[in-house]
Design an enzyme around this catalytic site. Structure first.
Site, PDB file in Angstrom:
ATOM      1  N   ASP A  49       0.961  -1.090  -0.239  1.00  0.00           N
ATOM      2  CA  ASP A  49      -0.077  -0.494   0.212  1.00  0.00           C
ATOM      3  C   ASP A  49       0.546   1.214   0.628  1.00  0.00           C
ATOM      4  O   ASP A  49       1.633   1.376   1.586  1.00  0.00           O
ATOM      5  CB  ASP A  49      -0.476  -0.102   1.102  1.00  0.00           C
ATOM      6  CG  ASP A  49      -2.030   1.340   0.922  1.00  0.00           C
ATOM      7  OD1 ASP A  49      -2.951   1.230   0.462  1.00  0.00           O
ATOM      8  OD2 ASP A  49      -1.752   1.919   2.478  1.00  0.00           O
ATOM      9  N   GLU A  61       1.619  -0.012  -5.053  1.00  0.00           N
ATOM     10  CA  GLU A  61       1.138   1.174  -4.869  1.00  0.00           C
ATOM     11  C   GLU A  61       1.823   2.279  -5.273  1.00  0.00           C
ATOM     12  O   GLU A  61       2.362   2.054  -4.131  1.00  0.00           O
ATOM     13  CB  GLU A  61      -0.342   0.948  -4.252  1.00  0.00           C
ATOM     14  CG  GLU A  61      -0.786   2.520  -4.289  1.00  0.00           C
ATOM     15  CD  GLU A  61      -2.014   3.162  -2.974  1.00  0.00           C
ATOM     16  OE1 GLU A  61      -3.225   4.303  -3.319  1.00  0.00           O
ATOM     17  OE2 GLU A  61      -2.096   2.365  -2.405  1.00  0.00           O
TER      18      GLU A  61
END
Length: 559
Positions: free
Chosen positions: A253, A284
């Site tokens: 993340d 990400e």
């Protein structure tokens, strides 16, 4: 593992890193209180032979407060309750069948995907996903978070599987069942911050940075004094999910919020651990920086792939006409063309939204270094009303958008329900117990995202569950798109020719031609081919070189 406990025959060895504490006691419920031994680095250890699987425990600190184990394997009573000893995995298979070129990812939020809201519910849908053509499910974070409802990014126990989803045994069963059906499991993990409720590590040691901040919570100390132990805590967590649950890969993340000035970046070290076990890691990142996925010989972190928001923004802004926020930088067909050709639209260009030059060219990296989508949990859930794109565009536009990313050279990721035209929203929801935190959350979501639904109300969570009212037309279209992607060997190969007019795109690969017509247009076609797939009945079965009038829609031709 260094942290938590280790079962060694009839003995259990407990280890806690807590350099801020002078003394720590281990409290085993219904068994007793035991003084732990401290070493020079602040590690407290004790070995007991009178505890077993199923026993619950806490640590007692200098101030007499009792806290769970920060490396807890299971929190059956939630983030504030005792930790529980669980049975360790007896089998480990250091193999994975996942290959980047085969990836068709399906993003799942366990609580809202199936009616049960559990791992068992996901298991019951695996045959459906296999039939669709999915090769890997990506599970949104399952590290223990406060309450029963959350996206998962407020997790505070990195080693503990969420109790309301089915706990460790439920997740282990899901992974095993997925593997038996030939599906990989990618786990979404959060190493850029820790959630705001239930985080007791601040009392134990310098787990968190004093130099860097995130909007979501405290960020780990990866590069300051005593960061060696923090890095070990994270790297062993990566290894834990592989060896204990046999996951096939990870999605990291928001790595743009991981700041590390060490000679070897923590992302590179994570990639080293993942690759040691032949797994895959995806990041990400909104930096548009190829360093994330560049190999080590090009001074990269050697991550296998990264998300590409520019691809999503280009399609979304063009089809919806939205220009608020980051969509200010997008909105014309040229953006879609550039993302097809160059991956990043902003690869050293000035961004009006950021008010600065953003990004860097990716060079010759192949398409399987990048993951694309037309929706995901962020792009849907951070809208105030949680609308999916099906609510914002007509069906033909929806199909064109699907074709654009599934037939791209990049790795496609489907957001749960998208493949059949799910109409229900996907809101942001939570289940905190801290009243101040709840009030701040409600005000923040309303002010920043325009969310009128109360994120704490269970009705918001329930409204976000999939309806499973399948639009067979859309489902069939997605299924054939995936089949065509495989048959035409589209994956990874960025050598595509893209041409556009005012309201249309032509994408030519080695063996295929895609026509994306956004409104009725006259198009000069320079190729001949046979129709493989179309979004409606307006496209001819065969095309030859010449001029055509096409209605709005999508068509795929075999050259």
């Amino acid at each position: 593992m260094t942290f938590g406990y280790k079962i060694d025959g009839n003995e259990v060895i407990f280890t806690l890193w807590a350099p801020y504490q002078k003394s720590v006691k281990l409290k085993v419920l219904e068994k007793g209180l035991y003084e732990m031994e401290r070493d020079d680095k602040g590690y407290f250890t004790i070995t007991l032979n009178n505890v077993k699987v199923g026993d619950r425990y806490k640590y007692v600190l200098d101030d007499a407060s009792e806290i769970p184990d920060p490396a807890s394997r299971y929190q059956p009573e939630g983030v504030h309750g005792p930790s529980q000893i669980i049975q360790e995995s007896k089998e480990f298979n250091n193999e994975t069948f996942l290959k980047k070129e085969d990836l068709i990812i399906y993003e799942i939020h366990v609580g809202t995907f199936a009616p049960e809201g559990t791992f068992e519910g996901v298991i019951r849908k695996l045959d459906y996903l296999k039939d669709l053509g999915i090769t890997a499910i990506e599970i949104m974070p399952i590290a223990q978070f406060p309450g029963k409802r959350d996206w998962g990014y407020d997790g505070v126990y990195l080693y503990a599987v969420q109790n309301s989803y089915g706990g460790p045994e439920g997740f282990r069963k899901l992974v095993d069942e997925a593997h038996m059906k030939g599906l990989g499991v990618i786990l979404d993990v959060v190493y850029n911050h820790v959630g705001p409720e239930g985080n007791y590590m601040v009392k134990l040691g310098p787990y968190f940075s004093q130099k860097y901040k995130t909007p979501w919570g405290l960020t780990f100390n990866f590069d300051d004094a005593e960061s060696d132990e923090v890095r070990k805590f994270i790297l062993e967590n990566v290894e834990y999910w592989i060896k204990e649950y046999n996951v096939d890969g990870f999605r990291l993340d928001a790595v743009h919020s991981i700041i590390d000035t060490s000679p070897k970046h923590i992302l590179e070290e994570i990639a080293d651990v993942v690759h040691k076990y032949n797994r895959i890691v995806i990041a990400e990142s909104d930096l548009n920086d190829p360093r994330v996925v560049n190999p080590k010989e090009k001074c990269g972190y050697n991550i296998d792939a990264q998300w590409v928001d520019d691809f999503h923004h280009s399609i979304h802004a063009y089809l919806t006409g939205e220009r608020q926020g980051y969509y200010l930088d997008f909105g014309n067909l040229d953006n879609i063309v550039k993302s097809y050709k160059d991956v990043f639209v902003y690869d050293g260009k000035y961004s009006k939204f950021r008010r600065k030059t953003h990004g860097k060219p990716v060079g010759e990296l192949d398409g399987c270094n990048f993951v694309v989508y037309i929706q995901n949990h962020d792009q849907v859930g951070n809208r105030g009303k949680g609308e999916r794109i099906i609510k914002l565009v007509d069906k033909e536009s929806y199909k064109i958008a699907a074709a654009l990313y599934i037939l791209s050279p990049y790795i496609p990721m489907i957001f749960m329900g998208e493949e059949y035209g799910e109409q229900n929203p996907f809101y942001f929801f939570s289940d905190f117990s801290d009243t101040k935190l709840i009030q701040g959350l409600r005000e923040g979501r309303k002010k920043e995202n325009g969310q009128d639904t109360d994120p704490q109300d269970e009705s918001t969570f329930n409204a976000s569950k999939l309806s499973w009212k399948i639009d067979e037309e859309i489902f069939s279209f997605y299924k054939i798109l995936i089949k065509m992607r495989n048959e035409l060997s589209i994956a990874c190969d960025r050598r595509v020719y893209v041409e556009n007019g005012e309201n249309w795109l032509i994408i030519k690969g080695r063996e295929y031609l895609s026509l994306c017509v956004f409104s009725r247009s006259s198009i000069e076609v320079k190729y001949s081919g046979t129709l493989l797939l179309s979004s409606n009945n307006s496209f001819p079965q065969h095309i030859e070189e010449g001029k055509y009038e096409f209605d709005k829609g999508f068509a795929l031709y075999k050259l």
